[in-house]
Motif scaffolding. Sequence first.
Motif, mmCIF file in Angstrom:
data_model
loop_
_atom_site.group_PDB
_atom_site.id
_atom_site.type_symbol
_atom_site.label_atom_id
_atom_site.label_comp_id
_atom_site.label_asym_id
_atom_site.label_seq_id
_atom_site.Cartn_x
_atom_site.Cartn_y
_atom_site.Cartn_z
ATOM 1 N N GLY A 91 -39.680 -10.880 -6.640
ATOM 2 C CA GLY A 91 -38.874 -9.756 -6.170
ATOM 3 C C GLY A 91 -37.486 -10.183 -5.762
ATOM 4 O O GLY A 91 -36.495 -9.481 -6.032
ATOM 5 N N SER A 92 -37.378 -11.351 -5.143
ATOM 6 C CA SER A 92 -36.075 -11.880 -4.737
ATOM 7 C C SER A 92 -35.243 -12.293 -5.945
ATOM 8 O O SER A 92 -34.026 -12.072 -5.983
ATOM 9 N N VAL A 93 -35.899 -12.903 -6.921
ATOM 10 C CA VAL A 93 -35.198 -13.303 -8.144
ATOM 11 C C VAL A 93 -34.639 -12.073 -8.846
ATOM 12 O O VAL A 93 -33.492 -12.064 -9.319
ATOM 13 N N GLU A 94 -35.436 -11.008 -8.881
ATOM 14 C CA GLU A 94 -34.980 -9.765 -9.509
ATOM 15 C C GLU A 94 -33.743 -9.218 -8.792
ATOM 16 O O GLU A 94 -32.785 -8.775 -9.433
ATOM 17 N N ILE A 95 -33.767 -9.254 -7.458
ATOM 18 C CA ILE A 95 -32.615 -8.778 -6.677
ATOM 19 C C ILE A 95 -31.389 -9.629 -6.965
ATOM 20 O O ILE A 95 -30.283 -9.111 -7.197
ATOM 21 N N MET A 96 -31.555 -10.957 -6.953
ATOM 22 C CA MET A 96 -30.419 -11.839 -7.210
ATOM 23 C C MET A 96 -29.824 -11.579 -8.591
ATOM 24 O O MET A 96 -28.602 -11.476 -8.754
ATOM 25 N N ARG A 97 -30.686 -11.449 -9.585
ATOM 26 C CA ARG A 97 -30.199 -11.225 -10.952
ATOM 27 C C ARG A 97 -29.487 -9.876 -11.069
ATOM 28 O O ARG A 97 -28.493 -9.753 -11.790
ATOM 29 N N LYS A 98 -29.979 -8.874 -10.356
ATOM 30 C CA LYS A 98 -29.334 -7.555 -10.384
ATOM 31 C C LYS A 98 -27.947 -7.641 -9.736
ATOM 32 O O LYS A 98 -26.984 -7.047 -10.236
ATOM 33 N N LEU A 99 -27.846 -8.382 -8.645
ATOM 34 C CA LEU A 99 -26.545 -8.555 -7.992
ATOM 35 C C LEU A 99 -25.541 -9.232 -8.924
ATOM 36 O O LEU A 99 -24.385 -8.816 -9.022
ATOM 37 N N ILE A 100 -25.992 -10.259 -9.605
ATOM 38 C CA ILE A 100 -25.116 -10.969 -10.548
ATOM 39 C C ILE A 100 -24.707 -10.037 -11.683
ATOM 40 O O ILE A 100 -23.534 -9.967 -12.068
ATOM 41 N N ALA A 101 -25.684 -9.289 -12.222
ATOM 42 C CA ALA A 101 -25.396 -8.366 -13.320
ATOM 43 C C ALA A 101 -24.419 -7.281 -12.901
ATOM 44 O O ALA A 101 -23.619 -6.798 -13.722
ATOM 45 N N ASP A 102 -24.456 -6.907 -11.629
ATOM 46 C CA ASP A 102 -23.560 -5.873 -11.109
ATOM 47 C C ASP A 102 -22.165 -6.401 -10.777
ATOM 48 O O ASP A 102 -21.315 -5.655 -10.290
ATOM 49 N N ARG A 123 -37.805 -26.203 -13.872
ATOM 50 C CA ARG A 123 -38.960 -25.296 -13.824
ATOM 51 C C ARG A 123 -38.554 -23.854 -13.607
ATOM 52 O O ARG A 123 -39.240 -22.929 -14.073
ATOM 53 N N TYR A 124 -37.460 -23.667 -12.875
ATOM 54 C CA TYR A 124 -37.029 -22.313 -12.509
ATOM 55 C C TYR A 124 -35.555 -22.142 -12.904
ATOM 56 O O TYR A 124 -34.651 -22.279 -12.073
ATOM 57 N N PRO A 125 -35.291 -21.831 -14.167
ATOM 58 C CA PRO A 125 -33.907 -21.762 -14.658
ATOM 59 C C PRO A 125 -33.037 -20.751 -13.921
ATOM 60 O O PRO A 125 -31.797 -20.902 -13.908
ATOM 61 N N PHE A 126 -33.628 -19.741 -13.289
ATOM 62 C CA PHE A 126 -32.813 -18.760 -12.563
ATOM 63 C C PHE A 126 -32.034 -19.408 -11.418
ATOM 64 O O PHE A 126 -31.052 -18.843 -10.935
ATOM 65 N N LEU A 127 -32.452 -20.605 -10.988
ATOM 66 C CA LEU A 127 -31.732 -21.303 -9.917
ATOM 67 C C LEU A 127 -30.358 -21.794 -10.366
ATOM 68 O O LEU A 127 -29.562 -22.238 -9.543
ATOM 69 N N THR A 128 -30.088 -21.707 -11.662
ATOM 70 C CA THR A 128 -28.781 -22.127 -12.187
ATOM 71 C C THR A 128 -27.922 -20.929 -12.599
ATOM 72 O O THR A 128 -26.859 -21.102 -13.193
ATOM 73 N N GLU A 129 -28.361 -19.719 -12.279
ATOM 74 C CA GLU A 129 -27.670 -18.530 -12.790
ATOM 75 C C GLU A 129 -26.559 -18.013 -11.872
ATOM 76 O O GLU A 129 -25.770 -17.160 -12.285
ATOM 77 N N SER A 130 -26.488 -18.493 -10.636
ATOM 78 C CA SER A 130 -25.406 -18.062 -9.748
ATOM 79 C C SER A 130 -24.129 -18.838 -10.088
ATOM 80 O O SER A 130 -24.139 -19.734 -10.936
ATOM 81 N N ARG A 131 -23.031 -18.515 -9.394
ATOM 82 C CA ARG A 131 -21.757 -19.194 -9.666
ATOM 83 C C ARG A 131 -21.816 -20.674 -9.322
ATOM 84 O O ARG A 131 -21.056 -21.492 -9.868
ATOM 85 N N GLY A 132 -22.701 -21.065 -8.425
ATOM 86 C CA GLY A 132 -22.832 -22.472 -8.055
ATOM 87 C C GLY A 132 -23.694 -22.624 -6.825
ATOM 88 O O GLY A 132 -24.109 -21.641 -6.209
ATOM 89 N N VAL A 133 -23.954 -23.873 -6.463
ATOM 90 C CA VAL A 133 -24.844 -24.152 -5.333
ATOM 91 C C VAL A 133 -24.333 -25.350 -4.546
ATOM 92 O O VAL A 133 -23.840 -26.318 -5.133
ATOM 93 N N THR A 134 -24.432 -25.262 -3.229
ATOM 94 C CA THR A 134 -24.222 -26.417 -2.362
ATOM 95 C C THR A 134 -25.587 -26.980 -2.011
ATOM 96 O O THR A 134 -26.431 -26.271 -1.440
ATOM 97 N N ILE A 135 -25.813 -28.246 -2.357
ATOM 98 C CA ILE A 135 -27.088 -28.924 -2.129
ATOM 99 C C ILE A 135 -26.893 -29.919 -0.997
ATOM 100 O O ILE A 135 -26.069 -30.830 -1.096
ATOM 101 N N SER A 136 -27.656 -29.775 0.063
ATOM 102 C CA SER A 136 -27.478 -30.650 1.230
ATOM 103 C C SER A 136 -27.571 -32.123 0.854
ATOM 104 O O SER A 136 -26.809 -32.946 1.344
ATOM 105 N N GLY A 137 -28.534 -32.453 -0.011
ATOM 106 C CA GLY A 137 -28.722 -33.849 -0.393
ATOM 107 C C GLY A 137 -27.541 -34.441 -1.138
ATOM 108 O O GLY A 137 -27.337 -35.657 -1.127
#
Length: 203
Positions: A91-102, A123-137
């Motif tokens: 459900g969260s992935v769907e929301i994120m993808r809708k936000l990006i599509a909008d 394993r979860y390609p949707f984790l690369t679909e946003s504009r970018g990510v800050t990874i603590s590590g």
Amino acid sequence: MTQVKHIVFDIGMVLIHYDPDAAFRDIIPDATERKWFFDNVCTHDWNIEQDRGRNWAEAEALLIADFPDREHHIRAFRRNWHMMVPHSIDGSVEIMRKLIADGQDVTMLTNFASDTLREAWERYPFLTESRGVTISGDVGLLKPDKAIYDHHVATFGLEPSATLFIDDSPKNVAGAQAAGWQSIRFIDPETLKSDLGNLGIRV
């Protein structure tokens, strides 16, 4: 309240499920012993240092020095990590993808070890679909320290007061607020949809 221009998602327990216990039910079948192991050996405080950037070889060596009889169990933490993230929170992935599509500006900010996040990307390609990510590590900083929120703002050119952060941890939500962001605590996808709607963001 400033209109939201940027939306930032946490990952663990917001977009993908995380349960260390799931990787040890067969290795340490007794629930009481398993709890003792996580409370005293592979603890949250130990694991968070990998999220800060410590490598697994060093992390394992530290624990094995103190608990040599638990070496097999200690090494199983990284070896069986894939079992700790068994599924996405659809459900969260769907929301994120809708936000990006909008056309919303969506990024991610996560406490995550560098290598395990890249494993999760596969394993979860949707984790690369946003504009970018800050990874603590990768950056050597952790939520809820203000520095990691400031780093994310600088990296992605965000306006703090117009930035909305979504995280399941009350401490991380409070950390974002202390950094001048808007933030909401993630409970479940339906609540997230309602919370976004209250801010005028329809999904």
